[in-house]
Design an enzyme around this catalytic site. Structure first.
Site, PDB file in Angstrom:
ATOM      1  N   GLU A   1      33.974  33.648  39.797  1.00 16.60           N
ATOM      2  CA  GLU A   1      34.623  34.023  38.536  1.00 16.60           C
ATOM      3  C   GLU A   1      35.784  33.116  38.168  1.00 16.60           C
ATOM      4  O   GLU A   1      36.126  32.974  36.994  1.00 16.60           O
ATOM      5  CB  GLU A   1      35.081  35.478  38.580  1.00 16.60           C
ATOM      6  CG  GLU A   1      33.951  36.505  38.571  1.00 16.60           C
ATOM      7  CD  GLU A   1      33.423  36.831  39.969  1.00 16.60           C
ATOM      8  OE1 GLU A   1      33.769  36.112  40.933  1.00 16.60           O
ATOM      9  OE2 GLU A   1      32.668  37.811  40.089  1.00 16.60           O
TER      10      GLU A   1
ATOM     11  N   PHE B   1      34.669  53.032  43.862  1.00 17.17           N
ATOM     12  CA  PHE B   1      34.057  51.795  44.314  1.00 17.17           C
ATOM     13  C   PHE B   1      34.375  50.653  43.339  1.00 17.17           C
ATOM     14  O   PHE B   1      34.196  50.792  42.139  1.00 17.17           O
ATOM     15  CB  PHE B   1      32.540  51.965  44.445  1.00 17.17           C
ATOM     16  CG  PHE B   1      31.864  50.680  44.852  1.00 17.17           C
ATOM     17  CD1 PHE B   1      32.109  50.120  46.094  1.00 17.17           C
ATOM     18  CD2 PHE B   1      31.017  50.022  43.989  1.00 17.17           C
ATOM     19  CE1 PHE B   1      31.522  48.925  46.460  1.00 17.17           C
ATOM     20  CE2 PHE B   1      30.418  48.832  44.343  1.00 17.17           C
ATOM     21  CZ  PHE B   1      30.673  48.282  45.591  1.00 17.17           C
ATOM     22  N   GLN B   2      34.858  49.559  43.874  1.00 16.27           N
ATOM     23  CA  GLN B   2      35.226  48.371  43.095  1.00 16.27           C
ATOM     24  C   GLN B   2      36.188  48.684  41.969  1.00 16.27           C
ATOM     25  O   GLN B   2      36.163  48.054  40.923  1.00 16.27           O
ATOM     26  CB  GLN B   2      33.979  47.658  42.570  1.00 16.27           C
ATOM     27  CG  GLN B   2      33.202  47.017  43.700  1.00 16.27           C
ATOM     28  CD  GLN B   2      32.162  46.024  43.222  1.00 16.27           C
ATOM     29  OE1 GLN B   2      31.614  46.143  42.140  1.00 16.27           O
ATOM     30  NE2 GLN B   2      31.873  45.054  44.071  1.00 16.27           N
TER      31      GLN B   2
ATOM     32  N   MET C   1      49.008  14.832  47.467  1.00 15.92           N
ATOM     33  CA  MET C   1      50.309  15.012  46.844  1.00 15.92           C
ATOM     34  C   MET C   1      51.291  15.695  47.811  1.00 15.92           C
ATOM     35  O   MET C   1      52.480  15.365  47.845  1.00 15.92           O
ATOM     36  CB  MET C   1      50.148  15.838  45.562  1.00 15.92           C
ATOM     37  CG  MET C   1      51.421  16.017  44.774  1.00 15.92           C
ATOM     38  SD  MET C   1      52.202  14.444  44.376  1.00 15.92           S
ATOM     39  CE  MET C   1      51.528  14.100  42.760  1.00 15.92           C
TER      40      MET C   1
ATOM     41  N   LYS D   1      33.017  51.650  32.407  1.00 18.59           N
ATOM     42  CA  LYS D   1      31.571  51.581  32.191  1.00 18.59           C
ATOM     43  C   LYS D   1      31.052  52.700  31.289  1.00 18.59           C
ATOM     44  O   LYS D   1      30.101  52.509  30.535  1.00 18.59           O
ATOM     45  CB  LYS D   1      30.873  51.654  33.547  1.00 18.59           C
ATOM     46  CG  LYS D   1      29.394  51.374  33.506  1.00 18.59           C
ATOM     47  CD  LYS D   1      28.827  51.459  34.909  1.00 18.59           C
ATOM     48  CE  LYS D   1      27.348  51.155  34.943  1.00 18.59           C
ATOM     49  NZ  LYS D   1      26.840  51.265  36.316  1.00 18.59           N
TER      50      LYS D   1
END
Ligand SMILES: Cc1cc2nc3c(=O)[nH]c(=O)nc-3n(C[C@H](O)[C@H](O)[C@H](O)COP(=O)(O)OP(=O)(O)OC[C@H]3O[C@@H](n4cnc5c(N)ncnc54)[C@H](O)[C@@H]3O)c2cc1C
Ligand SMILES: Cc1ncc(C[n+]2csc(CCOP(=O)(O)OP(=O)(O)O)c2C)c(N)n1
Ligand SMILES: [Mg+2]
Lengths: 575, 185
Positions: free
Chosen positions: A52, A114-115, A472, A164
């Site tokens: 993502e 959940f999640q 760097m 949802k």
């Protein structure tokens, strides 16, 4: 249009279509199923990513190239959390983006479902604004507001968290609702007359002016106005890292980039100018160095669309609130040619005395490769970079002459940005050659997106400047920590060219000798059936100069590598 | 409007100004906000990110039900607070944010103070109440609750006097503020 039987997710996708969205970047999951389902019947193309973070950087790359918000769709919990680095990157650099995150059903919110993650709360400090949907019918208003907020005023990312049950629930509302934003005044009004008059008066007194163009000048599409202003005044122009492209770097009045790793002549010009006018830069700490010393004898002017930037880093004599293009257009009739001939002669002296350069001795030099890339692409390619030494050398050696063709993570300095941003840019500009200039460290953070580039047959060209170091950071350890290297050796790097070829349609090239630079780069330029990767094995220990150590004054710039006997103080600035 | 002219070569003046700007003071901000979820969290983040402590915070409805008022008292330097006001003003749900200097606005606060006091000492407690225009709102054989309202300084002074008794509990509303006359809050 018939809304009958539509779900919230379908309404959402319809709203995206109405916003003119062609692509969305994302990766699905349970809480996002209704949104992804609705995409099946849409003409919007879903670009499936491999992580993502990549989706957010792709949207960012697309947005920087087009100036319009791009869209990310991900699932709840870990999906949403994986986008945060990308949202931060966009937020720090004022990039418009709309992020749609799935969320657990509303009745389960706050129950560690959940999640479930508090995405609304977690992302609050890195978004311009955000929404948590409370009812299916409010989705269109939120989407409309999100696009509006994201793109206007000082742009930034806006997030909508969608439980949802609302994306799957029945939609019975209006697809074109009014916005309700009583507190949002992005302020596109005309700039203040008095401020303009005073700035014009200050300019008329100046003999050694410098215009400092920032990212805001690009956001405003002020490049033509800026060119006209600089030529009319006969004033030199320097840009920030993110302002590259606001003024053509092949123009005689261009000083290139200023700041920590800017050109010596740009920084010398800052030290010697009698007036500095920032147009759309936020006087970041990487350009001002030690704040009280920055242009302390010069008249300082700040033009910005966000008045909260005024006086934040340094105090200026004149502030002008407004859009960069509009302000310049209002200023143009009030000013005339300044007596800058001696000043321009002095600047040309600086340019002759302190040119950008590199020693060809030793191993293959990043600078030489980038110099050749610039020549072979005639400075016309879209260049994205990752973060590190290669980024600074690319900024120095790849001239940017067209607006929106230089993409780099400045404020957040996000490793892993370059390659996915190039993918986003390639979707937006199929007519352009797109190069991602990345380090061996940063590329490995998002290289999974090779699959995304491959299946979409995007002719993105990845130039991996492999110094087998987190270069760097190694440079800072070398210069300020007695070369005590800690956690910077990238042993275990793969053979990147072979790795690339594991993906169908991806071509890998390896570059080891200076004599082969043009040949190999040209092969990459000629390969357009899909992405390609050029791995260049470069000098390990080279350091980027000029350098103004963080927190030091511009006067104290190190133009070149200090003698190995000189012991440098640890920088006092932030980073 | 947005133009400030700094006198050059007046380092002394600038230094004085710097001192004034960085001096710690209590400020009372009135923030007028759209009634939206998350607005309080966004506002408190602006303070916490810059290391500012909020001394008191009052959220209350306004005449127009779509908006709320937040009255925030915070200590800090002027320039730190100025940044905070600018950042608050940028929040999408904030309609406006005003720093009310004490002299041009009405500031009031209410405190409930429960003290332990036996019958023989009550007289003195009543005297203190009377002096500050405070009321007793609960009375038992061993305790009383005193309600004092007014400017925060007066409330502080009353509470200081009550310290000669044992303070059992104290609840303060925090400041509310309103601009005088034609000014808006
Ligand atoms: C390793 C590394 C090294 C770096 N070294 C340097 C360096 O040497 N030199 C350098 O310059 N940077 C350097 N940077 C980047 C630096 O950290 C900042 O990100 C950069 O300087 C910010 O540039 P900016 O102010 O132009 O853009 P932004 O941070 O994007 O700010 C844009 C400004 O424009 C304003 N604006 C937006 N829209 C408009 C509009 N329509 N009209 C007017 N104003 C508008 C915004 O309000 C904001 O103030 C480095 C970064 C990294 C990671
Ligand atoms: C996500 C992230 N982690 C750490 C850093 C700190 N950092 C800045 S530059 C750099 C080294 C980058 O190495 P590489 O990608 O190989 O580029 P090089 O400097 O060698 O060109 C690191 C670790 C960062 N900017 N981003
Ligand atoms: Mg490296």
């Amino acid at each position: 249009m018939n809304n009958e039987g539509m779900t919230g997710g379908e309404a959402l996708v319809r709203c995206l279509e109405n916003q003119g969205i062609e692509y969305v970047f994302g990766l699905s999951g349970g809480a996002a199923l209704p949104m992804f389902d609705a995409l099946v019947d849409s003409k919007i193309k879903l670009i499936l990513v491999r992580h993502e973070q990549g989706a957010a950087h792709m949207a960012d790359g697309m947005a920087r190239v087009t100036g319009k918000p791009s869209v990310v769709i991900v699932t709840s919990g870990p999906g949403a959390m994986n986008t945060i680095t990308g949202i931060l990157t966009a937020h720090m650099d004022s990039v418009p983006m709309v992020v749609l995150t799935g969320q657990t059903i509303s009745s389960m919110l706050g129950k560690d479902a959940f999640q479930e993650a508090d995405v609304f709360g977690t992302t609050m400090p890195v978004v311009k604004h955000s929404y948590l949907v409370k009812n299916t019918n409010e989705i269109p208003r939120m989407v409309r507001e999100a696009f509006h907020i994201s793109a206007t005023g000082r742009p930034g990312p806006v997030l909508i968290d969608i439980p949802k049950d609302f994306s799957s629930g029945p939609f019975t509302g209006d697809l074109f609702p009014e916005m309700d934003l009583p507190g949002y005044k992005p302020d596109a009004s005309d700039p203040d007359e008095d401020a303009l008059t005073q700035i014009a008066a200050a300019l008329s007194q100046s003999e050694r002016p410098v215009i400092l163009a920032g990212h805001g000048a690009l956001i405003a599409n002020a490049q033509d106005a800026l060119l006209a202003l600089a030529e009319k005044l006969q004033a030199p122009v320097t840009t920030t890292l993110l302002g590259k492209g606001a003024f053509p770097e092949n123009h005689p009045l261009s000083l290139g980039m200023l700041g920590m790793h800017g050109t010596a002549y740009a920084n010398k010009a800052m030290v010697n100018c009698d007036l500095v006018m920032s147009i759309g830069s936020r006087y970041d700490d990487r350009i001002i160095g030690k704040a009280p010393e920055f242009c302390k004898k010069a008249v300082r002017i700040h033009v910005d669309i966000d008045s909260a930037e005024f006086g934040r880093m340094i105090a200026c004599h004149h502030y002008c609130h407004g859009d960069a293009r509009v302000v310049i257009e209002h200023l143009l009739p009030l000013v005339g040619k300044l007596p800058t001939d001696p000043w321009l002669a002095q600047i040309n002296d600086f340019k002759r005395k302190y040119p950008l350069g590199y020693k060809k001795r030793g191993g293959l030099k990043m600078q030489q490769i980038l110099d050749s890339l610039d020549r072979l692409t005639e400075s016309r390619a879209i260049i994205t970079t990752d973060v590190g030494q290669h980024q600074m050398w690319a900024a120095q050696f790849c001239k940017t002459i067209e607006p929106h063709t230089w993409l780099s993570s400045g404020g957040a300095g996000t490793m892993g940005y370059g390659f996915p941003a190039a993918i986003g840019a390639a979707f937006a500009r199929p007519d352009k050659q797109v190069w991602a200039v990345v380090g061996d460290g940063g590329f490995q953070m998002t290289m999974a997106e090779l699959a995304t580039a491959a299946i979409n047959k995007l002719p993105v060209k990845v130039l991996i400047l492999n110094n087998r170091y987190l270069g760097m950071v190694r440079q800072w350890q070398t210069l300020f920590y007695d070369d005590r290297k800690s956690g910077v050796d990238l042993e275990g790097n793969p053979d990147f060219a072979r790795l690339a070829e594991c993906y169908e349609g991806v071509k890998g090239f390896t570059l080891k000798r200076a004599a082969d630079i043009d040949k190999v780069l040209q092969k990459a330029i000629d390969y357009n059936d899909g992405p390609c990767v050029v791995e260049a094995i470069v000098e390990k220990q080279d350091n980027v100069f000029p350098m103004i150590p963080a927190g030091a004054a511009l006067e104290d710039m190190l133009i070149d590598e200090p003698k190995s006997t000189t012991k440098l103080e640890k920088p006092t600035g932030s980073t | 409007m947005n133009t400030h002219v700094l006198q050059s070569n007046e380092a002394v003046v600038a230094q004085e100004k710097d001192k004034m700007m960085s001096e710690e003071r209590t400020h009372t901000l009135s923030v007028y906000v759209a009634n939206r979820p998350g607005v309080l969290a966004r506002i408190s983040q602006v303070f916490s990110r810059r290391g500012f402590n909020i001394d008191s915070l009052v959220v209350s409805p306004t005449i127009d039900g779509r908006y709320s008022r937040m009255t925030i008292a915070a200590k800090g330097s002027y320039d730190g607070l100025e940044q905070i006001i600018l950042q608050l003003g940028k929040l999408i749900d904030v309609i406006h944010c005003i720093d009310h200097a004490n002299d041009v606005s009405v500031i009031r606060e209410l405190a409930l103070v429960k003290i332990r006091v036996e019958a023989e000492a009550r007289g003195e407690a009543f005297q203190i109440c009377e002096h500050f225009g405070a009321k007793t709102v609960d009375l038992t054989d061993h305790s009383m609750i005193i309600m004092v309202t007014g400017h925060s300084d007066k409330v502080d002074a009353c509470i200081d006097m009550l310290r000669k008794f044992e303070l059992v509990e104290m609840v303060r509303t925090g400041k509310v503020v309103m601009a005088r006359g034609e000014e808006i809050t």
